[in-house]
Each structure stands twice: as C-alpha cells, then as structure tokens.
Design a protein around this motif. Sequence first.
Motif, short mmCIF file in Angstrom:
data_model
loop_
_atom_site.label_atom_id
_atom_site.label_comp_id
_atom_site.label_asym_id
_atom_site.label_seq_id
_atom_site.Cartn_x
_atom_site.Cartn_y
_atom_site.Cartn_z
N ARG A 109 0.84 -1.19 0.00
CA ARG A 109 0.00 0.00 0.00
C ARG A 109 0.88 1.25 0.00
O ARG A 109 1.90 1.31 0.70
CB ARG A 109 -0.88 0.01 1.25
CG ARG A 109 -1.69 1.27 1.45
CD ARG A 109 -2.41 1.25 2.79
NE ARG A 109 -3.03 2.54 3.09
CZ ARG A 109 -2.39 3.58 3.62
NH1 ARG A 109 -1.10 3.49 3.90
NH2 ARG A 109 -3.03 4.72 3.87
N GLU A 233 -3.09 7.72 -3.14
CA GLU A 233 -4.03 7.09 -2.22
C GLU A 233 -5.46 7.53 -2.52
O GLU A 233 -6.40 6.72 -2.50
CB GLU A 233 -3.65 7.46 -0.78
CG GLU A 233 -4.44 6.73 0.28
CD GLU A 233 -3.95 7.02 1.66
OE1 GLU A 233 -3.95 6.11 2.50
OE2 GLU A 233 -3.55 8.18 1.91
N ARG A 234 -5.65 8.81 -2.80
CA ARG A 234 -7.00 9.29 -3.10
C ARG A 234 -7.53 8.68 -4.40
O ARG A 234 -8.72 8.34 -4.50
CB ARG A 234 -6.98 10.81 -3.25
CG ARG A 234 -6.80 11.54 -1.92
CD ARG A 234 -6.90 13.05 -2.11
NE ARG A 234 -6.74 13.78 -0.86
CZ ARG A 234 -6.79 15.10 -0.75
NH1 ARG A 234 -7.00 15.84 -1.85
NH2 ARG A 234 -6.64 15.69 0.41
N ARG A 236 -6.93 5.81 -5.49
CA ARG A 236 -7.26 4.40 -5.29
C ARG A 236 -8.47 4.20 -4.40
O ARG A 236 -9.06 3.13 -4.37
CB ARG A 236 -6.04 3.68 -4.65
CG ARG A 236 -4.87 3.55 -5.61
CD ARG A 236 -5.28 2.72 -6.83
NE ARG A 236 -4.23 2.58 -7.82
CZ ARG A 236 -4.03 3.39 -8.84
NH1 ARG A 236 -4.79 4.47 -8.98
NH2 ARG A 236 -3.10 3.19 -9.73
N THR A 237 -8.85 5.23 -3.63
CA THR A 237 -10.01 5.11 -2.74
C THR A 237 -11.24 5.83 -3.29
O THR A 237 -12.32 5.77 -2.69
CB THR A 237 -9.69 5.67 -1.35
OG1 THR A 237 -9.27 7.05 -1.47
CG2 THR A 237 -8.59 4.86 -0.70
#
Length: 238
Positions: A109, A233-234, A236-237
């Motif tokens: 991650r 990260e954003r 992927r979410t």
Amino acid sequence: MLTGALFAGCAAGLIAALLHFAFVQEVILLGEGYETGELTHFSGSALEAPADHAHEAGAADDHVQGAEAADPSALTRNGLTVLFTILIYVSYAGLLVAGFGLAETLGKRVGAVEGLLWGIAGFVSFQLAPALGLPPELPGTVAADLGDRQVWWWGAVALTGTALALLAYGHHAWKYPLAVGMLALPHIIGAPTIDEYYGVAPPEVGAMFSARVLGVGLAVWAVLGWVAGQLWERSRTA
C-alpha cells in the motif's frame, strides 16, 4: 498516474523554484562573479585576510544585490528557471508514481507517509549518494571529463535506488549484504577526479552552494513524495 505525477511535479517544482531563488541563486550569481572576474578571491597572509575579506564581502554583496537589476534578461532567466524546475520535478514525479504502481502489484500500500519515504529515498538516490563523489559545483568549477562523470553519476543513481528498493521490499536475508555492497560499489570505484584542485571562487562559497543545493533538494523531494503519495491514495479510494 499521469495526472497525479503532473500535479505533484508542478507543486514540488514551484516550491523548488521558490527555495532556489531564496537560497541558491544568490550563491550562483556570486560564483558567476568570480568566474567572470568581476570578483576576485582575496590572497595574502592570515593576518591580511580579515581586511581583504571585509572588502571582498562588500563587493560580493553589491554584486549579488545588483546583478539582476543590471541584467536585462533577468526576467527571462528566472522564468526559464521556474519552467525547467517544474519539468524536472514532473519527470521525477513520473518515476515515483511508476514506482508506486510497481509496489502495488507486489501488494504494498502506498499513501502519504509511504510517499514521503519514497521521496526521501529519491533524494538519496538522485542527489545525496552521487554528491558523495560529485558534489554540486559552482559555475566555473574545474572538474573531470563530463562523459566520465555522467557515467559514474548514472551508475551511482541506479545502484543506490536498486539497493534501497531491495532493502524496502526484499524478503530474503541476503538482501542486506547485497544492498550494502550496491550502495558502496560506486564509491569504492570512485568518482572521476582531476589531478589538481583549483578554482577562482573561494572554497567557502562552493561549500555553501553544495550545502544549500542538497538542503533544498531534501525539502523538495519530501514534498514531492508526500503530495504524490497523497494523490495516489485518493485515486485508489475514490
């Protein structure tokens, strides 16, 4: 990936340009003054140095403060500095984001914290480790053959980056001696050097330049990694 790299690179490039103008450019202009002969390094005994140095320091301050005002192309120079700094860090961001994608395929991650660590690793690979053999140089600094230095620099970058990746993501005990060997190999071989060191600028100015370039590099790489990791990260979410 490309959008995240573009935004992160632009943000880091703008910060790098601001830090460059605040800390690095004045030293470059000072070095150029010595290179062109507008300034000269003081000479003489240790007892004579303070008075000579005070006179030289006043001339140096005048040169740095008036250089841009006297140069009609200063705006063009500064504009190109901003442009190419942004392009460089967009390219670095592309490498970072590609690395994030590779790490994700390995089940790792990547978020803002991991991105920050990636950024620091990028600084170590591209700036700190090569600087141990080839420190940042002032304009007019005498150095070894450019081709030889480029080959050594790329080797140091590749081996350092690979070693850090191995330490971070390797799963076997042999990764430690292998990584240490890869980190040490470029410096065991040694960077290309000249037989005799000399130059027109005082060594104190060269040391200041190297220190500031590396300090700015660390700050900007950290910002680059953090922003790139946050955007990754954003994405992927979302």
